[in-house]
Design an enzyme around this catalytic site. Structure first.
Site, PDB file in Angstrom:
ATOM      1  N   ILE A  13      -7.351   9.166  28.966  1.00  0.00           N
ATOM      2  CA  ILE A  13      -8.305   9.696  29.934  1.00  0.00           C
ATOM      3  C   ILE A  13      -7.917   9.128  31.289  1.00  0.00           C
ATOM      4  O   ILE A  13      -7.249   8.095  31.370  1.00  0.00           O
ATOM      5  CB  ILE A  13      -9.776   9.367  29.572  1.00  0.00           C
ATOM      6  CG1 ILE A  13      -9.983   7.863  29.389  1.00  0.00           C
ATOM      7  CG2 ILE A  13     -10.213  10.126  28.339  1.00  0.00           C
ATOM      8  CD1 ILE A  13     -11.431   7.496  29.089  1.00  0.00           C
ATOM      9  N   ASP A  14      -8.316   9.798  32.355  1.00  0.00           N
ATOM     10  CA  ASP A  14      -7.899   9.397  33.693  1.00  0.00           C
ATOM     11  C   ASP A  14      -8.419   8.012  34.066  1.00  0.00           C
ATOM     12  O   ASP A  14      -9.427   7.542  33.521  1.00  0.00           O
ATOM     13  CB  ASP A  14      -8.400  10.410  34.729  1.00  0.00           C
ATOM     14  CG  ASP A  14      -7.787  11.783  34.551  1.00  0.00           C
ATOM     15  OD1 ASP A  14      -6.671  11.862  33.997  1.00  0.00           O
ATOM     16  OD2 ASP A  14      -8.424  12.772  34.956  1.00  0.00           O
ATOM     17  N   LYS A  15      -7.766   7.403  35.017  1.00  0.00           N
ATOM     18  CA  LYS A  15      -8.144   6.070  35.494  1.00  0.00           C
ATOM     19  C   LYS A  15      -9.635   5.975  35.803  1.00  0.00           C
ATOM     20  O   LYS A  15     -10.319   5.048  35.368  1.00  0.00           O
ATOM     21  CB  LYS A  15      -7.324   5.720  36.739  1.00  0.00           C
ATOM     22  CG  LYS A  15      -7.771   4.446  37.447  1.00  0.00           C
ATOM     23  CD  LYS A  15      -7.058   4.264  38.768  1.00  0.00           C
ATOM     24  CE  LYS A  15      -7.624   3.072  39.531  1.00  0.00           C
ATOM     25  NZ  LYS A  15      -7.001   2.927  40.879  1.00  0.00           N
ATOM     26  N   ARG A  23     -11.615  18.469  35.249  1.00  0.00           N
ATOM     27  CA  ARG A  23     -11.695  18.414  36.716  1.00  0.00           C
ATOM     28  C   ARG A  23     -11.215  19.727  37.345  1.00  0.00           C
ATOM     29  O   ARG A  23     -11.839  20.247  38.276  1.00  0.00           O
ATOM     30  CB  ARG A  23     -10.873  17.228  37.225  1.00  0.00           C
ATOM     31  CG  ARG A  23     -11.398  15.891  36.700  1.00  0.00           C
ATOM     32  CD  ARG A  23     -10.402  14.758  36.860  1.00  0.00           C
ATOM     33  NE  ARG A  23     -10.195  14.440  38.275  1.00  0.00           N
ATOM     34  CZ  ARG A  23      -9.313  13.535  38.697  1.00  0.00           C
ATOM     35  NH1 ARG A  23      -8.548  12.889  37.819  1.00  0.00           N
ATOM     36  NH2 ARG A  23      -9.176  13.302  39.989  1.00  0.00           N
TER      37      ARG A  23
END
Length: 301
Positions: A136-138, A236
């Site tokens: 998963i993204d930062k 997103r």
């Protein structure tokens, strides 16, 4: 630094991946195929598949990602381990933590922390991503499954590919969504304008997101999202595509609209079949305090 290769095909014909292996003899065919899938290869400005038949006159552009060679050392970084047994670890990742090392993040990642806290991790993804089955993204918080051996890794990765695992997210988005539910089915690929971004691309990789409205505010909507696929930046980009970008998203959303540390996106539910027992396990992680506090403020407006 990214390196770009440009070719004008004169006589070479055959499969795209085979042709590029001949043009770039130091790069393995598997790496070439991965670059094509990730959108790093364009043919006449289009993203095509590895089996595309190259024609004389084709213009091929290849963006070669920077290869990172790192010695990853264990770091005593606190992490929240939700579940652990001999095969699997489930972690609730904090917002702001990068999952694995890369050129810009050589310390302080989840991998560095896992190497300190976990004795065994699968080696399928090499020294840079031991145990990492998915990312998963930062600035996305929430649940991740980690494999402790290669057999478990292969079985967990197969569930992601077969769409039998469960991944549910909570997101706060701009705008008031009028309908209760929706499905976004739009293929994703690397943006032709900004190579650091993802975009909706004809011929891109399949990407499907389902959303359900949970709560509406004056200028925002809280939604639950289920993923069928797990493409880079999928939620997103999809929410921006339908006109409701994520609040706090520094890349795909309006800037400085709510106080925070990035997009308001949380991987709340994770479910999968245990690789050894075949028992279906489901985990749920509460929203981070900042996310909860933001919702409280919006309710008081």
């Amino acid at each position: 630094m990214l390196q770009e290769h440009n070719f004008i095909i004169k006589e070479e014909t055959g499969r795209l991946d085979k042709v590029l292996t001949e043009l770039l003899p130091k790069i393995t065919r598997s790496h070439i195929q991965q670059w094509i899938k990730e959108g790093n290869v364009l043919i006449n400005g289009e993203q095509l598949k590895p089996n595309y038949k190259v024609q004389a006159g084709d213009a091929i552009s290849v963006i070669e990602p920077e290869l990172v060679s790192l010695e990853v050392l264990a770091e005593n970084i606190p992490i929240e381990i939700v579940y652990q047994d001999e095969d699997v670890v489930v972690v609730n990742k904090a917002q702001g933590m990068v999952v694995h090392p890369s050129a810009g993040h050589q310390t302080g990642t989840l991998v560095h922390a896992l190497m300190y806290h976990i004795n065994d991790l699968s080696g399928i993804n090499g020294t840079i991503r031991p145990g990492i089955v998915h990312r998963i993204d930062k600035d996305t918080s929430g649940l991740l499954m980690v494999a402790k051996n290669d057999v478990a890794h292969e079985k967990l990765a197969a569930q992601l590919k077969d769409k039998t695992s469960v991944r549910e997210y909570i997101a706060l988005v701009h705008g008031v969504i009028p309908h209760e539910k929706g499905t976004i089915d739009a293929p994703l690929g690397r943006s032709k304008i900004d190579r650091k971004k993802q975009d909706i691309i004809d011929g891109g990789r399949e990407a499907v997101t389902h959303f359900t409205v949970l709560e509406r505010f004056k200028d925002f909507t809280l939604v639950s999202l289920k993923l069928e696929t797990g493409r880079t930046h999928q939620i997103r980009v999809h929410m921006k595509y339908i006109g409701y970008p994520l609040a706090g998203d520094p890349i795909y959303g309006p800037r400085k609209t709510l106080e925070g540390k990035g997009q308001f996106l949380h991987a709340q539910v994770l479910g999968f079949k245990h690789p050894t027992t075949d028992e279906f396990l489901t985990f749920e992680a509460p929203l981070p305090q900042l996310f909860e506090d933001t919702l409280t403020k919006l309710r008081d407006e």
